[in-house]
Write a protein that holds these residues in place. Structure first.
Motif, mmCIF file in Angstrom:
data_model
loop_
_atom_site.group_PDB
_atom_site.id
_atom_site.type_symbol
_atom_site.label_atom_id
_atom_site.label_comp_id
_atom_site.label_asym_id
_atom_site.label_seq_id
_atom_site.Cartn_x
_atom_site.Cartn_y
_atom_site.Cartn_z
ATOM 1 N N SER A 274 10.591 17.128 33.169
ATOM 2 C CA SER A 274 11.493 18.272 33.051
ATOM 3 C C SER A 274 11.134 19.189 31.882
ATOM 4 O O SER A 274 11.155 18.755 30.722
ATOM 5 C CB SER A 274 12.929 17.772 32.871
ATOM 6 N N PRO A 275 10.823 20.469 32.147
ATOM 7 C CA PRO A 275 10.580 21.424 31.054
ATOM 8 C C PRO A 275 11.800 21.621 30.171
ATOM 9 O O PRO A 275 11.670 21.865 28.963
ATOM 10 C CB PRO A 275 10.227 22.724 31.790
ATOM 11 N N GLU A 276 12.998 21.505 30.761
ATOM 12 C CA GLU A 276 14.230 21.677 29.987
ATOM 13 C C GLU A 276 14.384 20.581 28.941
ATOM 14 O O GLU A 276 14.994 20.795 27.888
ATOM 15 C CB GLU A 276 15.448 21.677 30.923
ATOM 16 N N MET A 277 13.830 19.416 29.215
ATOM 17 C CA MET A 277 13.882 18.326 28.248
ATOM 18 C C MET A 277 12.715 18.388 27.279
ATOM 19 O O MET A 277 12.890 18.231 26.070
ATOM 20 C CB MET A 277 13.880 16.971 28.956
ATOM 21 N N TRP A 278 11.503 18.649 27.811
ATOM 22 C CA TRP A 278 10.309 18.541 26.972
ATOM 23 C C TRP A 278 10.017 19.772 26.119
ATOM 24 O O TRP A 278 9.465 19.639 25.026
ATOM 25 C CB TRP A 278 9.104 18.165 27.837
ATOM 26 N N GLY A 279 10.411 20.956 26.573
ATOM 27 C CA GLY A 279 10.220 22.141 25.727
ATOM 28 C C GLY A 279 10.883 21.968 24.365
ATOM 29 O O GLY A 279 10.233 22.143 23.316
ATOM 30 N N PRO A 280 12.158 21.600 24.309
ATOM 31 C CA PRO A 280 12.823 21.375 23.022
ATOM 32 C C PRO A 280 12.189 20.259 22.192
ATOM 33 O O PRO A 280 12.159 20.346 20.963
ATOM 34 C CB PRO A 280 14.256 21.013 23.434
ATOM 35 N N ILE A 281 11.687 19.210 22.837
ATOM 36 C CA ILE A 281 11.048 18.122 22.090
ATOM 37 C C ILE A 281 9.830 18.637 21.340
ATOM 38 O O ILE A 281 9.646 18.351 20.154
ATOM 39 C CB ILE A 281 10.652 16.964 23.034
ATOM 40 N N PHE A 282 8.977 19.399 22.039
ATOM 41 C CA PHE A 282 7.778 19.934 21.383
ATOM 42 C C PHE A 282 8.145 20.813 20.182
ATOM 43 O O PHE A 282 7.492 20.756 19.127
ATOM 44 C CB PHE A 282 6.947 20.765 22.379
ATOM 45 N N LEU A 283 9.183 21.626 20.327
ATOM 46 C CA LEU A 283 9.567 22.535 19.253
ATOM 47 C C LEU A 283 10.290 21.818 18.116
ATOM 48 O O LEU A 283 10.084 22.139 16.941
ATOM 49 C CB LEU A 283 10.440 23.665 19.816
ATOM 50 N N GLU A 284 11.138 20.836 18.445
ATOM 51 C CA GLU A 284 11.847 20.079 17.402
ATOM 52 C C GLU A 284 10.864 19.279 16.549
ATOM 53 O O GLU A 284 11.067 19.100 15.351
ATOM 54 C CB GLU A 284 12.856 19.120 18.042
ATOM 55 N N ASN A 285 9.799 18.798 17.184
ATOM 56 C CA ASN A 285 8.806 17.982 16.474
ATOM 57 C C ASN A 285 7.527 18.779 16.252
ATOM 58 O O ASN A 285 6.411 18.225 16.250
ATOM 59 C CB ASN A 285 8.511 16.712 17.285
#
Length: 282
Positions: A223-234
């Protein structure tokens, strides 16, 4: 423990509900999802017994299983409203920023930062699996900051679900996950996009895709909705991992370009050592 409330009824939240209900049939599980369709499916599948926008005051454990960029706002709001005997924990894939943000909350002792190393490329409540957590690792950060009586409830349910506990510093967690999880997802997304771009000219290219391609690009279905924020948060750690990967990829490319057969084989033999690590892990 009688009541659990789950906010975010996708793969992780839904799978936790299934597993908990199987082991504790008498457990009442309520929940909420900002996606009304997901919420309706969760009720229909009986992942939860009732849809509630907020946990009841007598709830024992609240689980947050939403995208990482939403977690602090939901955590702050939830902690402020729950009773003093309620434990709140999140399933987010990044921990350092969240732990810092919540560090001064008056109810910090009622929060447990956890991350189950479990998942698939699928998302939503229909992807939930009753055995998703079985035998998997549950990373716990800053466990010493959580009330001892409250976290015992969490440890009891983790033990019942056959989870293996590991304790980590939030910064170490985010760095290590950037290399062993976040990088693999990023490269899979890019590989998928690379092949899709090529299919614009050669429509039959996917006819030649075998099991190797399927297994390598599997995570690109995540899911891009889940993984986009992960990449940016980390971001800092993910960039470090990507830079290292790009360096190795460039060196590999150069060996091919220069017909460096021995160097190419040496690099691959070095990479083969991952087999020993993974075989030991299994």
């Amino acid at each position: 423990m009688k009541k659990i409330h789950i906010i975010g009824l996708g793969l992780l939240g839904g799978s936790f509900a299934l597993a908990a209900k199987k082991i504790f049939p008498e457990l009442e599980i309520t929940g909420f999802d900002s996606d009304s369709e997901n919420l309706g499916v969760a009720v229909e599948m009986q992942l939860i017994s009732k849809a509630l926008p907020e946990p009841g005051k007598d709830t024992d454990i609240v689980i947050l299983a939403t995208p990482v960029d939403t977690l602090f706002e939901i955590l702050d709001k939830t902690l402020s409203k729950v009773g003093e005997k309620t434990l709140v924990m999140d399933f987010g894939s990044t921990k350092d920023q969240l732990c810092q943000q919540v560090s001064q909350h008056p109810k910090r002792a009622q929060y447990l930062a956890v991350h189950p190393i479990a998942g698939t490329e699928n998302s939503g409540p229909k992807a939930a699996q009753v055995d998703l957590f079985d035998g998997k690792v549950m990373i716990i950060c800053e466990m010493e900051k959580t009330d001892v009586h409250l976290k015992k409830m969490a440890y009891d349910i983790f033990d019942a679900l056959n989870l293996r506990l590991r304790f980590m510093d939030p910064k170490d967690h985010d760095l290590h996950l950037a290399f062993v999880s976040h990088l693999s997802h990023a490269t899979s997304f890019v590989l998928g996009k690379t092949v899709i771009d090529k299919t614009a000219d050669e429509r039959n290219i996917l006819d030649m895709a075998g099991s190797g391609f399927a297994s390598t690009v599997r995570l690109a279905k995540s899911s891009p909705e889940m993984w986009g924020p992960i990449f940016l948060e980390n971001k800092t750690n993910v960039l470090e991992a990507l830079d290292s990967y790009i360096d190795h990829l460039t060196a590999f490319r150069n060996r091919i370009a220069n017909y460096d057969s021995e160097g190419l084989k040496a690099d691959m033999r070095e990479a083969n050592k991952i087999r020993n690590i993974l075989d030991f892990k299994e």
